[in-house]
Motif scaffolding. Structure first.
Motif, PDB file in Angstrom:
ATOM      1  N   GLY A 354       0.736  -1.468   0.030  1.00 32.45           N
ATOM      2  CA  GLY A 354       0.111  -0.060  -0.243  1.00 32.45           C
ATOM      3  C   GLY A 354       0.923   1.265   0.058  1.00 32.45           C
ATOM      4  O   GLY A 354       2.106   1.200   0.570  1.00 32.45           O
ATOM      5  N   GLU A 355       0.234   2.418  -0.452  1.00 31.09           N
ATOM      6  CA  GLU A 355       0.913   3.588  -0.882  1.00 31.09           C
ATOM      7  C   GLU A 355       1.747   3.952   0.563  1.00 31.09           C
ATOM      8  O   GLU A 355       2.696   4.833   0.586  1.00 31.09           O
ATOM      9  CB  GLU A 355       0.278   4.703  -1.621  1.00 31.09           C
ATOM     10  N   LYS A 356       0.763   3.955   1.642  1.00 31.41           N
ATOM     11  CA  LYS A 356       1.158   4.737   2.924  1.00 31.41           C
ATOM     12  C   LYS A 356       2.550   3.955   3.532  1.00 31.41           C
ATOM     13  O   LYS A 356       3.193   4.933   3.911  1.00 31.41           O
ATOM     14  CB  LYS A 356      -0.018   4.490   3.797  1.00 31.41           C
ATOM     15  N   SER A 357       2.504   2.637   3.583  1.00 28.56           N
ATOM     16  CA  SER A 357       3.540   2.055   3.933  1.00 28.56           C
ATOM     17  C   SER A 357       4.588   1.837   3.111  1.00 28.56           C
ATOM     18  O   SER A 357       6.013   1.507   3.710  1.00 28.56           O
ATOM     19  CB  SER A 357       2.940   0.445   4.660  1.00 28.56           C
ATOM     20  N   ALA A 358       4.306   1.907   1.819  1.00 23.92           N
ATOM     21  CA  ALA A 358       5.524   1.353   0.822  1.00 23.92           C
ATOM     22  C   ALA A 358       6.625   2.167   1.096  1.00 23.92           C
ATOM     23  O   ALA A 358       7.798   1.548   0.809  1.00 23.92           O
ATOM     24  CB  ALA A 358       4.741   1.685  -0.561  1.00 23.92           C
ATOM     25  N   PRO A 359       6.840   3.758   1.239  1.00 17.73           N
ATOM     26  CA  PRO A 359       8.021   4.407   1.339  1.00 17.73           C
ATOM     27  C   PRO A 359       8.889   3.755   2.247  1.00 17.73           C
ATOM     28  O   PRO A 359      10.162   3.661   1.902  1.00 17.73           O
ATOM     29  CB  PRO A 359       7.440   5.780   1.570  1.00 17.73           C
ATOM     30  N   VAL A 360       8.289   3.401   3.624  1.00 14.00           N
ATOM     31  CA  VAL A 360       9.148   2.965   4.451  1.00 14.00           C
ATOM     32  C   VAL A 360       9.771   1.427   4.389  1.00 14.00           C
ATOM     33  O   VAL A 360      10.698   0.897   4.543  1.00 14.00           O
ATOM     34  CB  VAL A 360       8.702   2.958   6.035  1.00 14.00           C
TER      35      VAL A 360
END
Length: 428
Positions: A354-360
């Motif tokens: 998912g986009e919210k967790s993806a960066p970390v």
């Protein structure tokens, strides 16, 4: 700040260009130890294993900082994190002009530059693309990933020439000045979010509502909590291991040791750097094309092709004789695939977490990339000292590429989807 009225929504491409430049300089910093390897050996008598160790530490920290930098970008902000990273890079590289002992090399080019470049790494590109673009994310990520190749293209021939004509201290000062020059540009031109300057992400509809920004919170809780969530998923380990191989077969091996490999076969530093620059030219094409393909085709199949071709090219290299025409063929073939793996890997991370967790999560996956690069940087130097050639290191790296090609096909398979997605701890 407010973007010039004439640019309007197109200001997103000013942001893209600025981040491209920052990643380009960071790539130049990370490639510099490959240029310094022979001059430091000649000046101080330090072995390739010693210089390789400092490069490996820098590469490892470059990757390890990634997930923490991604969380810091969500809490403290992208702009502040980037400014801090550029400042540390500039100070660390400038201080290295004073080094006289091996531990000085480890402290500056290993520890400090690793921490600084870790804040100006591929996680920065992923964060910017997710925040500033809705359409064409694969293509934009491909362009930013290609900055690594362009960094090699811009810096390596120049730095190799300076190393041979002016000495190693001129090399590190050049890198320090290039890093420092970006600091005022970032402070002036980079807004934190599109909405801060009255814009919306590229490709977003007129009624687009940006996700609510996370409140400042515990950096370690967000970063380590995300790792705990992701590590329970098979997809995370497949992404981590394939990207480990990506780093093992690029930055750590070819990026760090290719100039020394060329020297072993009678090439000058400038000639070997020229081959690396050629790889950079073709990777600029290959990685951008990979972003375009990622928007249209199954990223798992793309990764299978990329890792297979890279593995075969590395196995071929030690048997090529390093003849000019053979190196030209290798430079083109390998260059097209240098970091073409980035856009499909980012897309698979977004799909899985998912986009919210993806960066970390991608920050931790990128940590795997740089852990692989660090292992290759040190292992290749050690194998060269032991066997007297790089053949063993190249063949080993090629075999890992073929293994990664097979692993990539299993990412996102239905059997992994049923594991469920645990909530990521929120900041605050």
């Amino acid at each position: 700040m407010t973007p010039p009225p004439a640019l309007g929504q197109r200001y997103v491409f000013v942001v893209l260009a600025l981040i491209f430049l920052a990643l380009l300089v960071s790539a130049g910093v990370r490639s510099t130890p490959g240029v310094l390897l022979l001059p430091l050996q000649e000046t101080f008598g330090w072995s390739r294993e010693t210089v390789s160790l400092s490069a490996a530490i820098g590469i490892f920290l470059y990757g390890l900082v990634g997930p923490f930098a991604a969380a810091l970008m969500q809490t403290l902000g992208i702009r502040r994190t980037l400014l801090g990273g550029l400042t540390l890079i500039s100070l660390a590289t400038a201080l290295s002009t004073l080094m006289r002992e091996p531990w000085h090399l480890v402290a500056t080019w290993g520890v400090l530059s690793g921490l600084g470049t870790g804040c100006v790494a591929m996680v920065l590109g992923a964060a910017i693309v997710n925040r500033w673009f809705v359409a064409r994310r694969g293509l934009m990520m491909g362009l930013l990933a290609a900055s690594t190749a362009t960094g090699n293209l811009v810096f390596l021939p120049l730095l190799a020439h300076l190393a041979s004509q002016e000495g190693w201290q001129t090399v590190v000062l050049t890198v320090a000045v290039a890093s420092a020059a970006l600091i005022p540009l970032v402070a002036w031109l980079l807004p934190e979010r599109p909405a801060d300057v009255g814009l919306r992400p590229h490709g977003a509809p007129a009624d687009y509502q940006a996700p609510v920004a996370s409140a400042p919170g515990n950096l370690f809780r967000v970063t380590l909590g995300t790792l705990a969530m992701a590590s329970r998923r098979r997809d995370f380990w497949l992404l981590f291991l394939t990207f480990f191989v990506c780093g093992f077969t690029t930055n750590g091996l070819i990026g760090t040791h290719f100039i020394a490999m060329g020297h072993d076969h009678g090439l000058s530093q400038v000639q070997a750097a020229g081959i690396l620059a050629l790889m950079g030219i073709f990777d600029l094409v290959g990685t951008t094309a990979s972003g375009w393909l990622t928007d249209r085709y199954d990223p798992r199949r793309l990764l299978f092709v990329y890792y297979s071709l890279r593995g075969l090219s590395l196995i071929y290299l030690p048997f090529s004789g390093f003849a000019p025409e053979q190196l030209l063929l290798f430079g083109i073939f390998y260059g097209l695939d240098w970091i073409a793996t980035v856009p499909p890997t980012v897309k698979l991370t977004n799909q899985s977490f998912g986009e919210k967790s993806a960066p970390v999560v991608f920050g931790w996956v990128f940590c795997g990339h740089m852990l692989g690069a660090a292992c290759a940087a040190f292992l290749a130097g050690a194998l060269r000292e032991h066997f007297g050639s790089y053949q063993e290191a190249l063949v080993l790296a090629g075999l890992t590429g073929l293994l990664a090609a097979l692993m990539a096909l299993w990412i996102g398979r239905p059997s992994a989807a049923g594991a469920g997605r645990s909530a990521v701890p929120e900041a605050g």
